[in-house]
Scaffold this motif. Structure first.
Motif, PDB file in Angstrom:
ATOM      1  N   GLN A  71     -76.194   1.683 -17.224  1.00 29.77           N
ATOM      2  CA  GLN A  71     -77.389   2.514 -17.109  1.00 29.77           C
ATOM      3  C   GLN A  71     -78.579   1.767 -16.514  1.00 29.77           C
ATOM      4  OE1 GLN A  71     -77.785   5.928 -17.842  1.00 29.77           O
ATOM      5  NE2 GLN A  71     -75.554   5.859 -17.914  1.00 29.77           N
ATOM      6  N   HIS A  72     -78.641   0.451 -16.712  1.00 29.95           N
ATOM      7  CA  HIS A  72     -79.799  -0.283 -16.199  1.00 29.95           C
ATOM      8  C   HIS A  72     -79.809  -0.393 -14.676  1.00 29.95           C
ATOM      9  CE1 HIS A  72     -76.610  -3.248 -16.801  1.00 29.95           C
ATOM     10  NE2 HIS A  72     -77.215  -4.057 -15.945  1.00 29.95           N
ATOM     11  N   TYR A  73     -78.715  -0.009 -14.011  1.00 29.82           N
ATOM     12  CA  TYR A  73     -78.712   0.049 -12.549  1.00 29.82           C
ATOM     13  C   TYR A  73     -79.450   1.303 -12.037  1.00 29.82           C
ATOM     14  CZ  TYR A  73     -75.080  -3.616 -12.195  1.00 29.82           C
ATOM     15  OH  TYR A  73     -74.368  -4.797 -12.238  1.00 29.82           O
ATOM     16  N   ARG A  74     -79.637   2.288 -12.905  1.00 27.21           N
ATOM     17  CA  ARG A  74     -80.273   3.543 -12.495  1.00 27.21           C
ATOM     18  C   ARG A  74     -81.691   3.289 -11.951  1.00 27.21           C
ATOM     19  NH1 ARG A  74     -79.811   8.987 -14.411  1.00 27.21           N
ATOM     20  NH2 ARG A  74     -78.396   8.316 -16.070  1.00 27.21           N
ATOM     21  N   LYS A  75     -82.040   3.960 -10.886  1.00 29.24           N
ATOM     22  CA  LYS A  75     -83.356   3.878 -10.230  1.00 29.24           C
ATOM     23  C   LYS A  75     -83.623   2.499  -9.638  1.00 29.24           C
ATOM     24  CE  LYS A  75     -85.475   7.515 -13.019  1.00 29.24           C
ATOM     25  NZ  LYS A  75     -86.605   7.905 -13.923  1.00 29.24           N
ATOM     26  N   ARG A  76     -82.647   1.609  -9.699  1.00 27.72           N
ATOM     27  CA  ARG A  76     -82.806   0.281  -9.101  1.00 27.72           C
ATOM     28  C   ARG A  76     -81.780   0.076  -7.995  1.00 27.72           C
ATOM     29  NH1 ARG A  76     -83.593  -1.068 -14.912  1.00 27.72           N
ATOM     30  NH2 ARG A  76     -85.743  -1.816 -15.183  1.00 27.72           N
ATOM     31  N   ALA A  77     -80.528   0.396  -8.286  1.00 34.85           N
ATOM     32  CA  ALA A  77     -79.465   0.222  -7.301  1.00 34.85           C
ATOM     33  C   ALA A  77     -79.358   1.490  -6.447  1.00 34.85           C
ATOM     34  CB  ALA A  77     -78.139  -0.045  -7.999  1.00 34.85           C
ATOM     35  N   PRO A  78     -79.403   1.359  -5.128  1.00 32.19           N
ATOM     36  CA  PRO A  78     -79.454   2.544  -4.255  1.00 32.19           C
ATOM     37  C   PRO A  78     -78.208   3.418  -4.296  1.00 32.19           C
ATOM     38  CG  PRO A  78     -79.204   0.531  -2.956  1.00 32.19           C
ATOM     39  CD  PRO A  78     -79.502   0.103  -4.354  1.00 32.19           C
ATOM     40  N   PHE A  79     -77.065   2.862  -4.725  1.00 36.27           N
ATOM     41  CA  PHE A  79     -75.829   3.645  -4.716  1.00 36.27           C
ATOM     42  C   PHE A  79     -75.333   3.932  -6.136  1.00 36.27           C
ATOM     43  CE2 PHE A  79     -76.226   1.204  -0.824  1.00 36.27           C
ATOM     44  CZ  PHE A  79     -76.191   2.238   0.116  1.00 36.27           C
ATOM     45  N   TYR A  80     -76.269   3.899  -7.079  1.00 32.32           N
ATOM     46  CA  TYR A  80     -75.926   4.125  -8.482  1.00 32.32           C
ATOM     47  C   TYR A  80     -75.203   5.449  -8.694  1.00 32.32           C
ATOM     48  CZ  TYR A  80     -76.644   5.337 -13.403  1.00 32.32           C
ATOM     49  OH  TYR A  80     -76.454   5.749 -14.692  1.00 32.32           O
ATOM     50  N   GLY A  81     -75.771   6.545  -8.189  1.00 35.14           N
ATOM     51  CA  GLY A  81     -75.195   7.855  -8.413  1.00 35.14           C
ATOM     52  C   GLY A  81     -73.781   7.977  -7.862  1.00 35.14           C
ATOM     53  N   GLU A  82     -73.583   7.480  -6.628  1.00 36.98           N
ATOM     54  CA  GLU A  82     -72.257   7.542  -6.013  1.00 36.98           C
ATOM     55  C   GLU A  82     -71.237   6.732  -6.813  1.00 36.98           C
ATOM     56  OE1 GLU A  82     -72.347   6.328  -1.939  1.00 36.98           O
ATOM     57  OE2 GLU A  82     -74.220   7.389  -1.530  1.00 36.98           O
ATOM     58  N   VAL A  83     -71.636   5.544  -7.190  1.00 35.61           N
ATOM     59  CA  VAL A  83     -70.699   4.658  -7.879  1.00 35.61           C
ATOM     60  C   VAL A  83     -70.381   5.172  -9.277  1.00 35.61           C
ATOM     61  CG1 VAL A  83     -70.359   2.316  -8.769  1.00 35.61           C
ATOM     62  CG2 VAL A  83     -71.381   2.658  -6.512  1.00 35.61           C
ATOM     63  N   MET A  84     -71.374   5.689  -9.978  1.00 35.86           N
ATOM     64  CA  MET A  84     -71.108   6.218 -11.314  1.00 35.86           C
ATOM     65  C   MET A  84     -70.153   7.405 -11.240  1.00 35.86           C
ATOM     66  SD  MET A  84     -72.519   4.415 -13.714  1.00 35.86           S
ATOM     67  CE  MET A  84     -72.862   5.412 -15.155  1.00 35.86           C
ATOM     68  N   GLY A  85     -70.337   8.267 -10.257  1.00 38.32           N
ATOM     69  CA  GLY A  85     -69.414   9.381 -10.087  1.00 38.32           C
ATOM     70  C   GLY A  85     -68.006   8.902  -9.798  1.00 38.32           C
ATOM     71  N   PHE A  86     -67.906   7.875  -8.964  1.00 33.44           N
ATOM     72  CA  PHE A  86     -66.606   7.295  -8.628  1.00 33.44           C
ATOM     73  C   PHE A  86     -65.938   6.698  -9.870  1.00 33.44           C
ATOM     74  CE2 PHE A  86     -64.427   3.268  -7.466  1.00 33.44           C
ATOM     75  CZ  PHE A  86     -63.342   3.810  -6.777  1.00 33.44           C
ATOM     76  N   LEU A  87     -66.701   5.958 -10.658  1.00 30.14           N
ATOM     77  CA  LEU A  87     -66.148   5.333 -11.867  1.00 30.14           C
ATOM     78  C   LEU A  87     -65.723   6.376 -12.891  1.00 30.14           C
ATOM     79  CD1 LEU A  87     -68.663   2.375 -12.385  1.00 30.14           C
ATOM     80  CD2 LEU A  87     -66.375   2.283 -11.391  1.00 30.14           C
ATOM     81  N   GLU A  88     -66.520   7.411 -13.057  1.00 29.80           N
ATOM     82  CA  GLU A  88     -66.168   8.464 -14.003  1.00 29.80           C
ATOM     83  C   GLU A  88     -64.841   9.113 -13.619  1.00 29.80           C
ATOM     84  OE1 GLU A  88     -69.513  11.052 -13.969  1.00 29.80           O
ATOM     85  OE2 GLU A  88     -70.792   9.706 -15.152  1.00 29.80           O
ATOM     86  N   GLU A  89     -64.648   9.372 -12.335  1.00 27.62           N
ATOM     87  CA  GLU A  89     -63.394   9.967 -11.870  1.00 27.62           C
ATOM     88  C   GLU A  89     -62.216   9.022 -12.103  1.00 27.62           C
ATOM     89  OE1 GLU A  89     -63.757  11.115  -7.813  1.00 27.62           O
ATOM     90  OE2 GLU A  89     -65.258  12.668  -8.201  1.00 27.62           O
ATOM     91  N   CYS A  90     -62.395   7.740 -11.795  1.00 27.49           N
ATOM     92  CA  CYS A  90     -61.327   6.749 -11.978  1.00 27.49           C
ATOM     93  C   CYS A  90     -60.926   6.653 -13.445  1.00 27.49           C
ATOM     94  CB  CYS A  90     -61.772   5.381 -11.492  1.00 27.49           C
ATOM     95  SG  CYS A  90     -61.834   5.201  -9.694  1.00 27.49           S
ATOM     96  N   LEU A  91     -61.907   6.495 -14.325  1.00 25.95           N
ATOM     97  CA  LEU A  91     -61.614   6.290 -15.735  1.00 25.95           C
ATOM     98  C   LEU A  91     -61.042   7.546 -16.382  1.00 25.95           C
ATOM     99  CD1 LEU A  91     -64.696   4.128 -16.788  1.00 25.95           C
ATOM    100  CD2 LEU A  91     -62.397   3.361 -16.181  1.00 25.95           C
ATOM    101  N   ALA A  92     -61.473   8.718 -15.907  1.00 25.24           N
ATOM    102  CA  ALA A  92     -60.949   9.961 -16.461  1.00 25.24           C
ATOM    103  C   ALA A  92     -59.501  10.183 -16.052  1.00 25.24           C
ATOM    104  CB  ALA A  92     -61.808  11.139 -16.004  1.00 25.24           C
ATOM    105  N   ALA A  93     -59.129   9.694 -14.864  1.00 22.09           N
ATOM    106  CA  ALA A  93     -57.767   9.898 -14.350  1.00 22.09           C
ATOM    107  C   ALA A  93     -56.763   8.943 -14.962  1.00 22.09           C
ATOM    108  CB  ALA A  93     -57.762   9.749 -12.827  1.00 22.09           C
TER     109      ALA A  93
END
Length: 260
Positions: free
Chosen positions: A102-124
């Motif tokens: 969560q601490h990457y939020r609003k700091r890392a420019p690709f936070y949203g994309e990467v979090m979505g990617f990780l959520e999909e990976c871990l859910a699968a």
């Protein structure tokens, strides 16, 4: 008795092989190794070893330095191979790992994309650790544009001939059974291998030379060698590929020992 050393048949096309245990969202050097070979084998039949990278890796700490992200495991005997290890039941480790980012939020420019990617990976992924790591590795390669074909050793019908007297013999026997003419290993494991053994079997042993990718990390201090998760938070896939492109070729490898 073991078969005598022999070179691969002359009609076999040159093929560069890489082999590594299934690591959890490994560092970028792991993907550099995958990209520079023709075929990749996930060595999931190796014995699970504690305090390595099979069920944990590192990301930035919200205050300073780095912290681990860890997949908790069910209890198992010391001799259990990685492909028999299961993640802990009743533990929200997926949610905990996502919260640690969560601490990457609003700091890392690709936070949203990467979090979505990780959520999909871990859910699968299911409960098997090796399957989890193989799935996330394949999907991360796809995201980075790495097209190297890869295989999972426990699903292959490879007849390994010859004795396994030391850890480095696994790579030799697998490379020989797979018909590889070259084998590339990460620099960190170079001491495990006997170049003369590979040469005796007609296989050229190469050791990876890797240069860390450096990049700005907003308010955080850059830490080298963190998980690919951190790299993707701060860099688009095309920038990561550009770094890997600059490392390709024999300039990124050194020969170990005599030529076969």
């Amino acid at each position: 008795p073991p078969h005598p050393p022999r070179p691969p048949p002359s009609h076999t096309p040159a093929m560069k092989l890489g082999i590594m245990q299934p690591y959890f969202f490994p560092y970028l050097g792991h993907f550099d190794l995958i990209r520079r070979v023709d075929e990749w084998i996930v060595f999931d039949t190796a014995q699970y070893m504690r305090h390595q990278w099979v069920n944990r890796n590192r990301i930035l700490h919200p205050n300073s330095g780095w912290q681990y992200i860890t997949v908790p495991l069910k209890k198992h005997t010391r001799e259990t191979p990685i492909n028999r290890i299961e993640t802990a039941a009743g533990d929200d480790w997926r949610g905990r790992i996502l919260r640690q980012l969560q601490h990457y939020r609003k700091r890392a420019p690709f936070y949203g994309e990467v979090m979505g990617f990780l959520e999909e990976c871990l859910a699968a992924a299911g409960d098997n650790l090796a399957a989890l790591n193989a799935l996330t590795l394949e999907r991360t390669c796809r995201r980075l544009g790495i097209a190297t074909p890869f295989h999972v050793l426990s699903r292959m019908d490879l007849a390994l001939d010859g004795p396994i007297n030391e850890p480095g013999d696994w790579a030799l026997r697998i490379a020989r059974a797979f018909g590889a003419s070259e084998y590339v290993n990460a620099a960190g494991g170079a001491d495990l291998f006997d170049p003369a053994k590979f040469a005796a079997h007609g296989i050229r042993l190469l050791i990876q030379s890797y240069t860390h990718m450096t990049y700005p990390c907003g308010p955080f201090r850059f830490e080298p060698g963190l998980s690919i998760v951190d790299v993707m938070m701060w860099n688009p896939p095309e920038a990561i590929r550009a770094h890997l492109d600059g490392l390709r070729g024999d300039a990124g490898e050194r020969r170990a020992g005599p030529a076969p």
